[in-house]
Design a protein around this motif. Structure first.
Motif, short mmCIF file in Angstrom:
data_model
loop_
_atom_site.label_atom_id
_atom_site.label_comp_id
_atom_site.label_asym_id
_atom_site.label_seq_id
_atom_site.Cartn_x
_atom_site.Cartn_y
_atom_site.Cartn_z
N GLY A 27 0.82 -1.07 0.11
CA GLY A 27 -0.01 0.12 0.04
C GLY A 27 0.89 1.29 -0.05
N ARG A 28 2.05 1.25 0.81
CA ARG A 28 2.92 2.45 0.93
C ARG A 28 3.58 2.57 -0.46
N ASP A 29 3.88 1.58 -0.97
CA ASP A 29 4.67 1.58 -2.47
C ASP A 29 3.91 2.17 -3.35
N ILE A 30 2.49 1.97 -3.31
CA ILE A 30 1.42 2.68 -4.23
C ILE A 30 1.51 3.97 -4.09
N CYS A 40 -4.18 -12.15 -2.45
CA CYS A 40 -5.78 -12.25 -2.82
C CYS A 40 -6.70 -11.44 -1.78
N SER A 41 -6.24 -11.81 -0.48
CA SER A 41 -7.13 -10.86 0.34
C SER A 41 -6.54 -10.39 1.58
N ILE A 42 -5.06 -10.22 1.78
CA ILE A 42 -4.67 -9.48 2.52
C ILE A 42 -4.11 -7.99 1.85
N ALA A 43 -3.58 -8.26 1.05
CA ALA A 43 -3.09 -7.04 0.26
C ALA A 43 -4.20 -5.97 -0.21
N ILE A 94 -6.20 -0.21 0.42
CA ILE A 94 -7.15 0.61 0.50
C ILE A 94 -7.03 1.37 1.57
N GLU A 95 -6.66 0.80 2.59
CA GLU A 95 -6.17 1.69 3.70
C GLU A 95 -5.03 2.50 3.48
N GLU A 96 -4.16 2.25 2.90
CA GLU A 96 -3.13 3.41 2.54
C GLU A 96 -3.57 4.64 1.55
N TYR A 151 -18.49 -1.39 4.47
CA TYR A 151 -19.17 -0.73 5.66
C TYR A 151 -17.77 0.26 6.14
N ASP A 152 -16.73 0.31 5.87
CA ASP A 152 -15.92 1.32 6.21
C ASP A 152 -15.81 2.46 5.23
N LEU A 153 -16.05 2.13 3.84
CA LEU A 153 -15.85 3.09 2.84
C LEU A 153 -17.10 4.01 2.86
#
Length: 258
Positions: free
Chosen positions: A63-66, A105-108, A113-115, A168-170
């Motif tokens: 995420g940070r790299d993006i 597939c499910s952690i990244a 999105i958080e970052e 729900y968060d977004l």
């Protein structure tokens, strides 16, 4: 309405690459951001495309790299395509392969999105799409498909759940997110997993054939559709068996069961 900017995560080949070409033709290269896991091969993307190199979805810094690659710019549409598929059968499951599939597939997607959210890298009217699979639908798995492929189906089911929770968060931020099955794709990934023999039976399509309907779906995506699993194209292999024959008359997009 066409987006003003698009970020494709996992763009070096397959559907990700096809989406880059689609959006470059539609929006111009300056509006398209494409991530690759290593260094981009010279001439891989149309000139002017914004290429973010060394973005590896198996790394905790993805995420940070993006965000670092965006260099302060924001994007309106995010499509997370990055994935990995490794075949398994009962008695021959592979621990490391499954860890890789679940991680990518499910952690990244959560870390990405958080970052993007907390770095203010999403436009106010942003949309997010996670390319998952109908293979992650528990409801669509039947005795006809049988068992095996634990990491593949399990990681896609986890990705669908992750996207549902992210919705729900977004939603308070006005950002819709959808999980999408783009179709059974003819790619190096599915071929390498031994799925080529099922292409004709399963109605497999090319990434280029899938990219247009997916982009059209993204145009229509809004908060009324958030947190759900969708197929922009109809024609899911056993959808009629599970969901009823009337789904055969629906052109798409089709909401799929969990």
């Amino acid at each position: 309405m066409s987006p003003t900017s698009v970020l494709i995560v996992g763009a070096s080949r397959g559907l990700g690459f096809a989406l880059v070409e689609h959006y470059v033709a539609r929006l111009g290269p300056a509006s398209v951001f494409a991530t690759v896991r290593g260094a981009a091969r010279p001439g891989l993307f149309p000139p002017g495309t914004n290429v973010l190199e060394h973005v590896d979805a198996s790394k905790r810094t993805v995420g940070r790299d993006i965000v670092d690659g965006l260099q302060g710019r924001s994007v309106q549409v995010v499509v997370v395509v990055a994935g990995v598929l490794m075949p398994e059968e009962f008695g021959k499951s592979n621990w490391d392969d499954e860890i890789a599939m679940y991680t990518i597939c499910s952690i990244a997607p959560v870390k990405i999105i958080e970052e993007l959210v907390f770095s203010s890298s999403l436009a106010p009217d942003a949309k997010v799409v996670l390319v998952t699979s109908e293979g992650g639908s528990i409801g669509l798995r039947t005795a006809g498909e049988g068992g095996g492929m634990y990491g593949h189906h399990g990681s896609k089911a986890a990705a669908n759940m992750v996207g549902h929770l992210l919705s729900y968060d977004l939603k308070p931020r006005g950002i819709p997110i959808a999980m999408v099955h783009p179709g059974f794709l003819k790619t190096e990934m599915t071929k390498g997993a031994g799925m080529e023999e099922f292409y004709e039976q399963g109605g497999a399509i090319t990434p280029e054939e899938a990219s247009g309907p997916l982009a059209d779906f993204i145009d229509k995506l809004d908060l009324s559709m958030t947190g759900k699993l969708w197929a922009p194209r109809a024609g899911i292999g056993n959808a009629a068996e599970v969901m009823g024959k009337d789904v055969l008359d629906k052109p798409g997009p089709l909401e799929l069961p969990w």
